[in-house]
Design an enzyme around this catalytic site. Sequence first.
Site, PDB file in Angstrom:
ATOM      1  N   CYS A 192       0.857  -1.367   0.147  1.00  0.00           N
ATOM      2  CA  CYS A 192      -0.037  -0.045   0.006  1.00  0.00           C
ATOM      3  C   CYS A 192       0.834   1.279  -0.012  1.00  0.00           C
ATOM      4  O   CYS A 192       0.275   2.294  -0.142  1.00  0.00           O
ATOM      5  CB  CYS A 192      -1.018   0.085   1.059  1.00  0.00           C
ATOM      6  SG  CYS A 192      -2.508  -1.243   1.098  1.00  0.00           S
TER       7      CYS A 192
ATOM      8  N   HIS B 169      -3.383   7.268   1.816  1.00  0.00           N
ATOM      9  CA  HIS B 169      -4.116   6.003   1.443  1.00  0.00           C
ATOM     10  C   HIS B 169      -5.189   5.669   2.135  1.00  0.00           C
ATOM     11  O   HIS B 169      -5.723   5.686   3.168  1.00  0.00           O
ATOM     12  CB  HIS B 169      -2.926   5.092   1.889  1.00  0.00           C
ATOM     13  CG  HIS B 169      -3.114   3.444   1.665  1.00  0.00           C
ATOM     14  ND1 HIS B 169      -3.784   3.285   0.445  1.00  0.00           N
ATOM     15  CD2 HIS B 169      -3.464   2.467   2.581  1.00  0.00           C
ATOM     16  CE1 HIS B 169      -3.903   1.761   0.443  1.00  0.00           C
ATOM     17  NE2 HIS B 169      -3.730   1.428   1.701  1.00  0.00           N
TER      18      HIS B 169
ATOM     19  N   ASN C 153     -10.164  -0.091  -0.826  1.00  0.00           N
ATOM     20  CA  ASN C 153      -8.762   0.015  -0.934  1.00  0.00           C
ATOM     21  C   ASN C 153      -8.000  -0.623  -2.203  1.00  0.00           C
ATOM     22  O   ASN C 153      -8.120  -1.827  -2.352  1.00  0.00           O
ATOM     23  CB  ASN C 153      -8.324  -0.989   0.529  1.00  0.00           C
ATOM     24  CG  ASN C 153      -6.779  -0.921   0.428  1.00  0.00           C
ATOM     25  OD1 ASN C 153      -5.955  -0.340  -0.354  1.00  0.00           O
ATOM     26  ND2 ASN C 153      -6.276  -1.323   1.417  1.00  0.00           N
TER      27      ASN C 153
HETATM   28  O1  UT7 Z   1      -3.994  -1.206   3.195  1.00  0.00           O
HETATM   29  C1  UT7 Z   1      -3.103  -2.027   3.779  1.00  0.00           C
HETATM   30  C2  UT7 Z   1      -3.320  -2.071   5.272  1.00  0.00           C
HETATM   31  N1  UT7 Z   1      -4.528  -2.331   5.860  1.00  0.00           N
HETATM   32  C3  UT7 Z   1      -5.356  -1.860   6.786  1.00  0.00           C
HETATM   33  O2  UT7 Z   1      -4.692  -0.560   6.943  1.00  0.00           O
HETATM   34  C4  UT7 Z   1      -6.446  -2.381   7.417  1.00  0.00           C
HETATM   35  C5  UT7 Z   1      -6.378  -2.225   8.935  1.00  0.00           C
HETATM   36  N2  UT7 Z   1      -7.248  -3.136   9.519  1.00  0.00           N
HETATM   37  C6  UT7 Z   1      -8.692  -2.470   9.194  1.00  0.00           C
HETATM   38  O3  UT7 Z   1      -9.061  -1.740   8.726  1.00  0.00           O
HETATM   39  C7  UT7 Z   1      -9.688  -3.210  10.145  1.00  0.00           C
HETATM   40  O4  UT7 Z   1      -8.928  -3.983  11.144  1.00  0.00           O
HETATM   41  C8  UT7 Z   1     -10.811  -4.174   9.519  1.00  0.00           C
HETATM   42  C9  UT7 Z   1     -11.758  -3.162   8.580  1.00  0.00           C
HETATM   43  C10 UT7 Z   1     -10.002  -4.996   8.720  1.00  0.00           C
HETATM   44  C11 UT7 Z   1     -11.436  -4.807  10.553  1.00  0.00           C
HETATM   45  O5  UT7 Z   1     -12.243  -4.037  11.498  1.00  0.00           O
HETATM   46  P1  UT7 Z   1     -12.060  -4.152  12.972  1.00  0.00           P
HETATM   47  O6  UT7 Z   1     -12.778  -3.193  13.630  1.00  0.00           O
HETATM   48  O7  UT7 Z   1     -10.621  -4.297  13.452  1.00  0.00           O
HETATM   49  O8  UT7 Z   1     -12.800  -5.686  13.203  1.00  0.00           O
HETATM   50  P2  UT7 Z   1     -12.060  -7.003  13.765  1.00  0.00           P
HETATM   51  O9  UT7 Z   1     -11.025  -7.548  12.851  1.00  0.00           O
HETATM   52  O10 UT7 Z   1     -11.763  -6.947  15.095  1.00  0.00           O
HETATM   53  O11 UT7 Z   1     -13.258  -8.002  13.709  1.00  0.00           O
HETATM   54  C12 UT7 Z   1     -14.439  -7.873  14.581  1.00  0.00           C
HETATM   55  C13 UT7 Z   1     -15.571  -8.634  14.350  1.00  0.00           C
HETATM   56  C14 UT7 Z   1     -14.893 -10.212  14.006  1.00  0.00           C
HETATM   57  O12 UT7 Z   1     -15.901 -10.881  14.766  1.00  0.00           O
HETATM   58  P3  UT7 Z   1     -15.600 -11.482  16.061  1.00  0.00           P
HETATM   59  O13 UT7 Z   1     -14.329 -12.412  16.185  1.00  0.00           O
HETATM   60  O14 UT7 Z   1     -15.590 -10.519  17.102  1.00  0.00           O
HETATM   61  O15 UT7 Z   1     -16.996 -12.602  16.418  1.00  0.00           O
HETATM   62  C15 UT7 Z   1     -14.825 -10.536  12.802  1.00  0.00           C
HETATM   63  O16 UT7 Z   1     -15.031 -11.897  12.330  1.00  0.00           O
HETATM   64  O17 UT7 Z   1     -16.028  -8.358  13.148  1.00  0.00           O
HETATM   65  C16 UT7 Z   1     -15.976  -9.725  12.386  1.00  0.00           C
HETATM   66  N3  UT7 Z   1     -15.978  -9.127  10.766  1.00  0.00           N
HETATM   67  C17 UT7 Z   1     -16.959  -9.097  10.212  1.00  0.00           C
HETATM   68  N4  UT7 Z   1     -18.216  -9.100  10.415  1.00  0.00           N
HETATM   69  C18 UT7 Z   1     -19.077  -8.518   9.519  1.00  0.00           C
HETATM   70  C19 UT7 Z   1     -14.746  -9.168  10.171  1.00  0.00           C
HETATM   71  N5  UT7 Z   1     -15.061  -8.751   8.770  1.00  0.00           N
HETATM   72  C20 UT7 Z   1     -16.548  -8.676   8.940  1.00  0.00           C
HETATM   73  C21 UT7 Z   1     -17.519  -8.340   7.844  1.00  0.00           C
HETATM   74  N6  UT7 Z   1     -18.736  -8.332   8.299  1.00  0.00           N
HETATM   75  N7  UT7 Z   1     -17.281  -7.934   6.666  1.00  0.00           N
END
Ligand code: UT7
Length: 335
Positions: free
Chosen positions: A120, A260, A290
């Site tokens: 990225c 980004h 993204n």
């Molecule tokens: O560009 C390259 C660099 N990348 C980034 O900068 C991305 C950085 N990370 C993020 O943007 C965020 O961490 C995400 C958007 C990827 C995820 O958001 P989050 O608030 O950190 O969620 P999480 O990963 O902590 O997940 C929370 C919950 C999980 O469920 P449990 O384990 O708490 O039951 C996930 O399984 O949300 C669940 N989850 C979803 N639920 C509905 C993950 N993806 C989804 C989804 N829809 N699409």
Amino acid sequence: MNQLRNNERRRAAITAVAHWVPDDVLDNKYFESYLDTSDEWITTRTGIKERHILRNGAVSDLGVNAARIALERRGWTPDDIQLIICCTVTPDMPFPPTACIIQDKLGASNCWGFDLNAACCGFLYGLETASRFIESGAYDRVLLIGADKMSSIVNYNDRNTCVLFGDAGGAVILEPASGEGGIMDSYLKVDGAGREFLYMKGGGSLNPASHETVDKGWHYIYQDGKAVFKRAVVDMAEASALIMERNGLTSDDVAYLVPHQANLRILEAARERMGLTKDKVMVNIDRYGNTTSATIPMCLSEWWKAGKIRKGDNLVLASFGAGYTWGAIWVKWAY
Ligand code: UT7
């Protein structure tokens, strides 16, 4: 490493900017139709509403289409280009370099070129590289492309990643600055300890493609979102603030943060750290998701086309991505 530029030397400037996206759009409702997800979750956690997908064709097509628009805006023919740098993590093939394919498709007969993979941060690293070629006096006309076809490496059954990414191409032209502006300062970093949190495991020399790698899904993106998020909110904000502070730029001096587009909450953290109002942040993640190497040139192109960037504007370009790679570049808009 990361030394202040000697601005007595000749500087490089962006003199044209363009982007291109395919027509096909996947909105959040589409993912709702077959995955355990919701428009509400995707919107509140990421800021993304829809993303464009290239059904037929490769990343070179995204790059070529953006490059053609940039050349037209600059009033150049492909033969005017001396160097093509293509930033991507989704090359047409592992080799030959996608820059060669772009050169051929453009019909640019007076140049050389190469690919640059910094995930990225591809566009930022590419901008640093291209501008140094110009500052050195070796080159006068560089085409820098940031393009990614993320749909080619996304597992559309993995809700953790598939809602995040889209396909797009961006292109900028760099030349020696004729006046005050240009690429003014850059602060770029890597920390390879971060490589275990965001990667594509298969298909390289460590795990060559095989039935086993495919069965295990190693040809797809893996991301530990939370781990990446925690570092991104801190490091992108710190890099953006550092580039302001060491150049004596106040929040009033900065026209735009050009971040980004990975997650709206990461952009917000950088904005707050820099003390900027919301209108000073370029945000289009809602419409494209993204797009990895393409996010920053896409923002520049959209804001330029809308007449919202003026000559002399101070822009802080900032990114964080796989590797980890991150950094910020101060650009004083020069045309
Ligand atoms: O560009 C390259 C660099 N990348 C980034 O900068 C991305 C950085 N990370 C993020 O943007 C965020 O961490 C995400 C958007 C990827 C995820 O958001 P989050 O608030 O950190 O969620 P999480 O990963 O902590 O997940 C929370 C919950 C999980 O469920 P449990 O384990 O708490 O039951 C996930 O399984 O949300 C669940 N989850 C979803 N639920 C509905 C993950 N993806 C989804 C989804 N829809 N699409």
